[in-house]
Design an enzyme around this catalytic site. Structure first.
Site, short mmCIF file in Angstrom:
data_model
loop_
_atom_site.label_atom_id
_atom_site.label_comp_id
_atom_site.label_asym_id
_atom_site.label_seq_id
_atom_site.Cartn_x
_atom_site.Cartn_y
_atom_site.Cartn_z
N ALA A 56 -4.37 -1.16 0.31
CA ALA A 56 -5.44 -0.74 1.23
C ALA A 56 -4.95 -1.04 2.64
CB ALA A 56 -6.72 -1.52 0.94
N VAL A 82 -2.38 -5.62 0.93
CA VAL A 82 -2.73 -5.13 2.26
C VAL A 82 -1.58 -4.31 2.83
CG1 VAL A 82 -3.40 -5.75 4.62
CG2 VAL A 82 -4.22 -7.11 2.67
N LYS A 83 -1.89 -3.09 3.28
CA LYS A 83 -0.88 -2.22 3.86
C LYS A 83 -0.91 -2.35 5.39
CE LYS A 83 0.47 2.19 1.76
NZ LYS A 83 0.11 3.62 1.63
N VAL A 84 0.25 -2.61 5.96
CA VAL A 84 0.38 -2.64 7.42
C VAL A 84 1.55 -1.74 7.80
CG1 VAL A 84 -0.63 -4.94 7.77
CG2 VAL A 84 1.85 -4.71 7.39
#
Ligand code: G3P
Length: 215
Positions: A56, A82-84
């Protein structure tokens, strides 16, 4: 090799999970927008369905904003990754939260040099976008070839998650070069299953069996 589905559409995930070949899901802001969803509501639902890693993505572009969003996303479900983006703020966010057990997928990676930084900062996954190299007349599989070779040189824990997959060939190339994961749209998964010679062979088996029953 793990296969993730690149979608936020629940029915597509259900169809792929029923095949028994999907190990996780990746989403991105465009996919979430296209599905008309609210991230905080949909991600836990997807996590429960797929029972594997679900990426996400944050929307903030500054480190403080990313930190706040990443903390919220990580708290939604144990399977959340977590996507960054592969930016300085993205790398800073991984460096600050990785020691607290948050898992990250560093996305929008287009070079080996970028991937090295994602590995150095301790990302769980790094996502090279092969299709978007192909879109500008460059061979995206060369990026995967070089990235897997470099990662093998140093035994990085970071997993190479091949993204922006446009065809079964991209999946085969990712597997040939030893990438850890490929994330693909349902359309490509369906294409992977199907082959005209399989259809012809099955029709012949059934026709021969029918004739034998009638003789
Ligand atoms: O979700 C990340 C990546 O798979 C996006 O692919 O097709 O928009 O280049 P694409």
């Amino acid at each position: 090799m793990l296969l993730f589905l690149d979608t936020a559409v629940y029915s597509e995930i259900e169809e792929a999970v029923a095949l028994g070949v999907v190990d996780g899901v990746t989403t991105n802001p465009s996919l979430i927008a296209k599905a008309g969803l609210k991230l905080e509501e949909e991600i836990p639902r997807i996590c429960e369905l797929v029972q594997g890693p679900v990426s996400a993505e944050v929307l903030a572009t500054d480190a403080e904003g990313m930190l706040a969003e990443a903390t919220v996303l990580a708290g939604l479900h144990e399977h959340v990754v977590v996507k960054v983006p592969l930016t300085e703020a993205g790398l800073q966010t991984v460096a600050r939260l990785r020691p607290k057990g948050v898992r990250f997928n560093v996305t929008l990676c287009f070079t080996v040099a970028q991937a090295l930084l994602a590995a150095k900062v301790g990302a769980h996954y790094v996502s090279p976008f092969v299709g978007r190299w192909d879109d500008i007349d460059r061979d995206g599989s060369e990026l995967i070839r070089d990235m897997t070779a470099v990662f093998q040189n140093y035994g990085f824990d970071t997993q190479i998650l091949v993204a922006s997959v446009r065809s079964p060939l991209h999946v085969s190339q990712a597997a040939m070069w030893g990438a850890d994961v490929a994330t693909l749209p349902l359309k490509v998964l369906r294409q992977m299953v199907r082959h005209p010679l399989t259809d012809v062979g099955l029709a012949r088996f059934l026709e021969d069996a029918r004739r034998a029953r009638e003789s």
